[in-house]
Design a protein around this motif. Structure first.
Motif, PDB file in Angstrom:
ATOM      1  N   ILE A  10       0.896  -1.165   0.000  1.00 36.17           N
ATOM      2  CA  ILE A  10       0.000   0.000   0.000  1.00 36.17           C
ATOM      3  C   ILE A  10       0.930   1.210   0.000  1.00 36.17           C
ATOM      4  O   ILE A  10       1.823   1.317   0.848  1.00 36.17           O
ATOM      5  CB  ILE A  10      -0.875   0.055   1.268  1.00 36.17           C
ATOM      6  CG1 ILE A  10      -1.796  -1.159   1.356  1.00 36.17           C
ATOM      7  CG2 ILE A  10      -1.687   1.349   1.287  1.00 36.17           C
ATOM      8  CD1 ILE A  10      -2.699  -1.156   2.588  1.00 36.17           C
ATOM      9  N   THR A  11       0.719   2.120  -0.962  1.00 35.68           N
ATOM     10  CA  THR A  11       1.634   3.266  -1.068  1.00 35.68           C
ATOM     11  C   THR A  11       0.930   4.609  -0.869  1.00 35.68           C
ATOM     12  O   THR A  11       1.590   5.630  -0.762  1.00 35.68           O
ATOM     13  CB  THR A  11       2.288   3.273  -2.463  1.00 35.68           C
ATOM     14  OG1 THR A  11       1.261   3.068  -3.435  1.00 35.68           O
ATOM     15  CG2 THR A  11       3.334   2.194  -2.589  1.00 35.68           C
ATOM     16  N   SER A  12      -0.405   4.603  -0.860  1.00 38.40           N
ATOM     17  CA  SER A  12      -1.121   5.886  -0.770  1.00 38.40           C
ATOM     18  C   SER A  12      -1.815   6.050   0.583  1.00 38.40           C
ATOM     19  O   SER A  12      -2.645   6.937   0.743  1.00 38.40           O
ATOM     20  CB  SER A  12      -2.177   5.964  -1.879  1.00 38.40           C
ATOM     21  OG  SER A  12      -3.173   4.981  -1.634  1.00 38.40           O
ATOM     22  N   PRO A  45       4.523  19.858  -0.880  1.00 42.10           N
ATOM     23  CA  PRO A  45       4.293  20.465   0.430  1.00 42.10           C
ATOM     24  C   PRO A  45       5.552  21.105   1.040  1.00 42.10           C
ATOM     25  O   PRO A  45       5.456  21.793   2.060  1.00 42.10           O
ATOM     26  CB  PRO A  45       3.815  19.283   1.293  1.00 42.10           C
ATOM     27  CG  PRO A  45       3.320  18.283   0.311  1.00 42.10           C
ATOM     28  CD  PRO A  45       4.206  18.419  -0.882  1.00 42.10           C
ATOM     29  N   ARG A  46       6.724  20.861   0.438  1.00 45.66           N
ATOM     30  CA  ARG A  46       7.956  21.501   0.953  1.00 45.66           C
ATOM     31  C   ARG A  46       8.194  22.854   0.283  1.00 45.66           C
ATOM     32  O   ARG A  46       8.989  23.645   0.776  1.00 45.66           O
ATOM     33  CB  ARG A  46       9.189  20.609   0.731  1.00 45.66           C
ATOM     34  CG  ARG A  46       9.034  19.206   1.262  1.00 45.66           C
ATOM     35  CD  ARG A  46       8.945  19.157   2.765  1.00 45.66           C
ATOM     36  NE  ARG A  46       8.060  18.065   3.158  1.00 45.66           N
ATOM     37  CZ  ARG A  46       7.944  17.585   4.378  1.00 45.66           C
ATOM     38  NH1 ARG A  46       8.651  18.089   5.359  1.00 45.66           N
ATOM     39  NH2 ARG A  46       7.103  16.613   4.654  1.00 45.66           N
ATOM     40  N   GLU A  47       7.557  23.096  -0.857  1.00 48.47           N
ATOM     41  CA  GLU A  47       7.760  24.392  -1.526  1.00 48.47           C
ATOM     42  C   GLU A  47       7.275  25.547  -0.633  1.00 48.47           C
ATOM     43  O   GLU A  47       7.998  26.527  -0.468  1.00 48.47           O
ATOM     44  CB  GLU A  47       7.075  24.402  -2.894  1.00 48.47           C
ATOM     45  CG  GLU A  47       7.801  23.488  -3.884  1.00 48.47           C
ATOM     46  CD  GLU A  47       7.077  23.305  -5.211  1.00 48.47           C
ATOM     47  OE1 GLU A  47       5.916  23.742  -5.339  1.00 48.47           O
ATOM     48  OE2 GLU A  47       7.682  22.715  -6.128  1.00 48.47           O
ATOM     49  N   VAL A  85       5.303  -1.916   8.433  1.00 52.82           N
ATOM     50  CA  VAL A  85       5.050  -0.513   8.076  1.00 52.82           C
ATOM     51  C   VAL A  85       6.319   0.306   8.244  1.00 52.82           C
ATOM     52  O   VAL A  85       6.968   0.251   9.299  1.00 52.82           O
ATOM     53  CB  VAL A  85       3.944   0.071   9.002  1.00 52.82           C
ATOM     54  CG1 VAL A  85       3.651   1.516   8.637  1.00 52.82           C
ATOM     55  CG2 VAL A  85       2.674  -0.758   8.910  1.00 52.82           C
ATOM     56  N   ARG A  86       6.677   1.074   7.219  1.00 49.11           N
ATOM     57  CA  ARG A  86       7.864   1.928   7.305  1.00 49.11           C
ATOM     58  C   ARG A  86       7.521   3.174   8.124  1.00 49.11           C
ATOM     59  O   ARG A  86       6.728   4.022   7.695  1.00 49.11           O
ATOM     60  CB  ARG A  86       8.327   2.314   5.888  1.00 49.11           C
ATOM     61  CG  ARG A  86       9.424   3.352   5.864  1.00 49.11           C
ATOM     62  CD  ARG A  86      10.766   2.779   6.276  1.00 49.11           C
ATOM     63  NE  ARG A  86      11.801   3.769   6.175  1.00 49.11           N
ATOM     64  CZ  ARG A  86      12.585   4.135   7.185  1.00 49.11           C
ATOM     65  NH1 ARG A  86      12.458   3.574   8.382  1.00 49.11           N
ATOM     66  NH2 ARG A  86      13.533   5.036   7.002  1.00 49.11           N
ATOM     67  N   VAL A  87       8.115   3.269   9.306  1.00 49.21           N
ATOM     68  CA  VAL A  87       7.853   4.424  10.172  1.00 49.21           C
ATOM     69  C   VAL A  87       9.176   5.137  10.442  1.00 49.21           C
ATOM     70  O   VAL A  87       9.978   4.679  11.263  1.00 49.21           O
ATOM     71  CB  VAL A  87       7.190   3.989  11.510  1.00 49.21           C
ATOM     72  CG1 VAL A  87       6.823   5.220  12.334  1.00 49.21           C
ATOM     73  CG2 VAL A  87       5.945   3.135  11.268  1.00 49.21           C
ATOM     74  N   CYS A  88       9.407   6.245   9.729  1.00 47.90           N
ATOM     75  CA  CYS A  88      10.623   7.041   9.977  1.00 47.90           C
ATOM     76  C   CYS A  88      10.507   7.688  11.357  1.00 47.90           C
ATOM     77  O   CYS A  88       9.409   7.802  11.905  1.00 47.90           O
ATOM     78  CB  CYS A  88      10.768   8.140   8.929  1.00 47.90           C
ATOM     79  SG  CYS A  88      11.020   7.516   7.272  1.00 47.90           S
ATOM     80  N   GLU A  89      11.647   8.161  11.863  1.00 49.37           N
ATOM     81  CA  GLU A  89      11.621   8.677  13.239  1.00 49.37           C
ATOM     82  C   GLU A  89      11.048  10.090  13.292  1.00 49.37           C
ATOM     83  O   GLU A  89      11.760  11.066  13.538  1.00 49.37           O
ATOM     84  CB  GLU A  89      13.026   8.612  13.838  1.00 49.37           C
ATOM     85  CG  GLU A  89      13.412   7.172  14.104  1.00 49.37           C
ATOM     86  CD  GLU A  89      14.811   7.011  14.636  1.00 49.37           C
ATOM     87  OE1 GLU A  89      15.331   7.961  15.237  1.00 49.37           O
ATOM     88  OE2 GLU A  89      15.375   5.921  14.428  1.00 49.37           O
TER      89      GLU A  89
HETATM   90  C1  LIG Z   1       3.615   9.311  -1.048  1.00 49.18           C
HETATM   91  C2  LIG Z   1       4.354   9.424   0.241  1.00 49.18           C
HETATM   92  C3  LIG Z   1       4.865   8.297   0.845  1.00 49.18           C
HETATM   93  C4  LIG Z   1       5.528   8.384   2.060  1.00 49.18           C
HETATM   94  N1  LIG Z   1       5.955   7.239   2.681  1.00 49.18           N
HETATM   95  C5  LIG Z   1       6.470   7.308   3.931  1.00 49.18           C
HETATM   96  C6  LIG Z   1       6.802   6.113   4.637  1.00 49.18           C
HETATM   97  O1  LIG Z   1       6.643   5.004   4.121  1.00 49.18           O
HETATM   98  N2  LIG Z   1       7.285   6.238   5.897  1.00 49.18           N
HETATM   99  C7  LIG Z   1       7.461   7.455   6.494  1.00 49.18           C
HETATM  100  O2  LIG Z   1       7.864   7.493   7.653  1.00 49.18           O
HETATM  101  N3  LIG Z   1       7.192   8.596   5.831  1.00 49.18           N
HETATM  102  C8  LIG Z   1       6.695   8.556   4.569  1.00 49.18           C
HETATM  103  N4  LIG Z   1       6.374   9.704   3.905  1.00 49.18           N
HETATM  104  C9  LIG Z   1       6.708  10.980   4.482  1.00 49.18           C
HETATM  105  C10 LIG Z   1       5.761  11.407   5.533  1.00 49.18           C
HETATM  106  O3  LIG Z   1       4.418  11.148   5.338  1.00 49.18           O
HETATM  107  C11 LIG Z   1       5.879  12.905   5.632  1.00 49.18           C
HETATM  108  O4  LIG Z   1       7.217  13.274   5.735  1.00 49.18           O
HETATM  109  C12 LIG Z   1       5.149  13.478   6.782  1.00 49.18           C
HETATM  110  O5  LIG Z   1       5.305  14.844   6.683  1.00 49.18           O
HETATM  111  C13 LIG Z   1       5.662  13.098   8.122  1.00 49.18           C
HETATM  112  O6  LIG Z   1       4.659  13.423   8.979  1.00 49.18           O
HETATM  113  P1  LIG Z   1       4.933  13.909  10.481  1.00 49.18           P
HETATM  114  O7  LIG Z   1       5.667  15.213  10.358  1.00 49.18           O
HETATM  115  O8  LIG Z   1       3.558  14.013  11.031  1.00 49.18           O
HETATM  116  O9  LIG Z   1       5.757  12.846  11.122  1.00 49.18           O
HETATM  117  C14 LIG Z   1       5.729   9.642   2.668  1.00 49.18           C
HETATM  118  C15 LIG Z   1       5.228  10.791   2.049  1.00 49.18           C
HETATM  119  C16 LIG Z   1       4.540  10.688   0.857  1.00 49.18           C
HETATM  120  C17 LIG Z   1       3.987  11.911   0.217  1.00 49.18           C
END
Ligand SMILES: Cc1cc2nc3c(=O)[nH]c(=O)nc-3n(C[C@H](O)[C@H](O)[C@H](O)COP(=O)(O)O)c2cc1C
Length: 453
Positions: free
Chosen positions: A126-128, A292-294, A157-161
Motif C-alpha cells: 500500500i503506497t497511498s 508540500p515543501r515548496e 510498516v515503514r515508520v521514519c523517526e
Molecule cells: C507518497 C508518500 C509516501 C511516504 N511514505 C512514507 C513512509 O513510508 N514512511 C514514512 O515514515 N514517511 C513517509 N512519507 C513521508 C511522511 O508522510 C511525511 O514526511 C510526513 O510529513 C511526516 O509526517 P509527520 O511530520 O507528522 O511525522 C511519505 C510521504 C509521501 C507523500
C-alpha cells in the motif's frame, strides 16, 4: 471534492485513460502506470480483486491546480495560507467510507488490489495510505506510511523517526490507527506536511478545502468521510518484521529494515470503492512528497529576502533539489537565502538561487543561469557533514550525514545586468512569412492543372 468525483471530472475532460482489459495486480498494473506516468489511469478490471484501481491521479501540478480550481502558480500561496491558518475539523454524521464493513474474522488482504510493483520489492505494497493516530496529550497526527503485506491480516510498516514514531514511543510501542486510502487531494497534501508535533494535519487540509470527517470504528481517530477505504488496526513496535526492499522515490532501492507491524482489525469502504495506487518513484509520488515543501521553503526564505517562487525539481527526485527565485538586495544575502532554504526543507541537498528573470520551473533556463552567472570559487556555498535525507543513496547510512551545497546563480551586484541578459530579436508575425500547408496544396493543384491543359 472527493477522490472519485475528481476521477469522474478527469473522465469528463477526457484526461482519464480507462483500461478495461483484465490486468494483474502483480507487476502488470504498476508497469502500465509507469508507461503512462503523468496521465491518470483507471483500471476497471483487476484480475485478483473486485475493486477498480486508479493511479497517476495527481501526477502533475496541472491536475492538482485543476482539482482546487486555481492557477498552478498560485499553489504555493494556497499552501502557505493553509499552513499558517489551519481550520477546525468539520465533524459530520454521513460516512460513505463506512458503507461496507469487514469484521476482523473476515479480513483477507489478498482480496484487496494491493499492487506488487517490481521484482525487487519485498511484497505487495500500500503506497497511498495516510495513517491517523492519536496521542492522549498531543492529539491526532496524519502521515503517509507504506505498508508491506505480510499475510492475510498483517503488514510491516515503514515508520521514519518522526511524529508517528514518537506517538508509538509515548504509547509504550502500541497504538490503534486508521489507514485512509482514496483521499481528497487536501488530505494527501496535508498528510505529507510536517507541522510541529501536536498540529493535526487535517486542520491544514481543512484550510485547503472543506471536507467532512467521521469517527473511525476501531481506532479513536477521525477519518475523511469520503475516503474510499479505511483499514484499521493495531500498530506495534513491540513486534518487528522485515520491511523492504522497496523501489523508492529516487527510483533506486530502499533496503530491508526491521519495522513495526500493523495487525488489521477491521476494514470499512465505500460502495464500489476505488483503490488509489500511488506509483513508487512516479510523478505522483514525487509531487506529493515535494510540493508540500515548496511553501515551507518559501516561508523561510521570505524571512531573509523577497522570495518570488520555489520549485522542488522533478529531476532532483522531487525531494533533494530546489530552485529558489529571489529579488536580491546584496550578494551576501544569497548565503542567507541558501541557509533558509535548507531550514525550510531539512532533506534538501542542493539549492539553486536564481534572479527574477529566470523561470524557476524551467530547468533549461536554470542551467543557462548556471552556465552564464556562476563563478565556482565565489558563488558555491558548501555545508559539509549535515543531516540529510534517508532517501539519498550517497549519504552516509544510517546516519544520513551528507554534504549540502547552495549554488548562487544570480548576477553579481555591481556588474552591468545587460551583460547577463538575453538580447531579444525583433518581434515579427511569422504567419506573414510562412506558407500554410493547405495554401501550398492549393497552389500545387493550380500549377498541376495548368500543366495538363
Ligand atoms: C507518497 C508518500 C509516501 C511516504 N511514505 C512514507 C513512509 O513510508 N514512511 C514514512 O515514515 N514517511 C513517509 N512519507 C513521508 C511522511 O508522510 C511525511 O514526511 C510526513 O510529513 C511526516 O509526517 P509527520 O511530520 O507528522 O511525522 C511519505 C510521504 C509521501 C507523500
Amino acid at each position: 471534492m472527493d477522490f472519485r468525483s475528481f476521477i469522474q471530472k478527469l473522465d469528463k475532460s477526457k484526461e482519464l485513460i480507462k483500461v478495461s482489459k483484465p490486468v494483474s495486480k502483480r507487476f502488470e498494473a504498476a508497469a502500465i502506470l509507469k508507461a503512462l506516468d503523468g496521465k491518470p489511469v483507471l483500471f476497471e478490471n483487476i484480475k485478483e480483486s473486485q475493486f477498480k484501481v486508479a493511479g497517476n491521479v495527481f501526477s502533475s501540478k496541472h491536475y492538482i491546480a485543476d482539482y482546487f480550481g486555481c492557477d498552478e502558480r498560485d499553489l504555493i500561496k494556497i499552501m502557505v495560507n493553509a499552513l499558517n491558518k489551519p481550520k477546525e475539523l468539520n465533524i459530520i454524521k454521513k460516512s460513505p467510507c463506512q458503507d461496507i464493513i469487514v469484521e476482523e474474522k473476515d479480513v483477507d488482504l489478498d482480496k484487496l488490489p494491493i499492487l506488487r510493483h517490481t521484482k525487487i520489492d519485498g511484497g505487495n505494497y500500500i503506497t497511498s495510505g495516510v495513517f491517523i493516530a492519536k496521542d492522549k496529550e498531543l492529539g491526532m497526527n496524519a502521515s503517509f506510511h507504506r505498508c508491506m503485506q505480510l499475510d492475510k491480516k498483517t503488514f510491516s510498516v515503514r515508520v521514519c523517526e518522526r511524529n508517528l514514531y514518537e506517538f508509538l514511543q509515548r504509547a509504550s510501542g502500541e497504538l490503534n490507527v486508521a489507514v485512509c486510502i482514496g483521499n481528497p487531494a487536501s488530505v494527501l497534501l496535508a498528510g505529507a506536511t510536517s507541522p510541529p508535533i501536536g498540529q493535526f494535519e487535517f486542520e491544514i487540509a481543512s484550510a485547503l478545502e472543506s471536507f467532512g470527517v467521521v469517527k473511525a470504528q476501531f481506532a479513536d481517530v477521525y477519518v475523511p468521510s469520503s475516503s474510499e477505504f479505511i483499514i484499521e488496526g493495531t500498530l506495534t513496535m513491540n513486534e518487528l518484521a522485515n520491511e523492504g526492499m522497496f523501489l523508492d522515490l529516487t527510483g533506486t532501492r530502499d533496503f530491508v529494515r526491521k519495522q513495526p507491524i500493523l495487525k488489521v482489525k477491521r476494514i470499512t469502504h465505500r460502495k464500489n470503492a476505488i483503490w488509489h495506487a500511488l506509483l513508487p518513484g512516479g510523478n505522483e509520488h514525487g509531487l506529493l512528497m515535494g510540493m508540500p515543501r515548496e511553501p515551507t521553503i518559501f516561508s523561510e526564505v521570505s524571512k531573509v529576502a523577497k522570495c518570488l517562487n520555489v520549485n522542488i525539481t522533478q529531476g532532483g527526485c522531487s525531494w533533494l533539489h530546489a530552485v529558489v527565485q529571489v529579488q536580491k538586495e546584496s550578494d551576501e544575502q544569497i548565503k542567507r537565502v541558501i541557509e533558509a532554504a535548507f531550514k525550510g526543507h531539512s532533506s534538501l541537498k542542493h539549492v539553486f538561487v536564481v534572479d527574477a528573470d529566470i523561470d524557476a520551473n524551467n530547468m533549461q533556463e536554470v542551467e543557462w543561469a548556471f552556465a552564464t552567472r556562476l563563478q565556482g570559487d565565489k558563488q558555491i556555498h558548501i555545508f559539509p557533514k549535515q543531516k540529510g535525507s534517508s532517501l539519498d543513496p550517497s549519504a552516509e547510512h544510517p546516519s544520513r550525514i551528507t554534504c549540502k551545497v547552495g549554488f548562487d546563480l544570480t548576477i553579481p551586484m555591481g556588474r552591468d545586468k545587460a551583460d547577463f541578459t538575453k538580447v531579444n530579436y525583433e518581434r515579427i508575425e511569422l504567419d506573414k512569412y510562412l506558407v500554410k500547408k493547405d495554401e501550398a496544396k492549393q497552389r500545387r493543384k493550380r500549377v498541376s492543372g495548368r500543366k495538363t491543359r
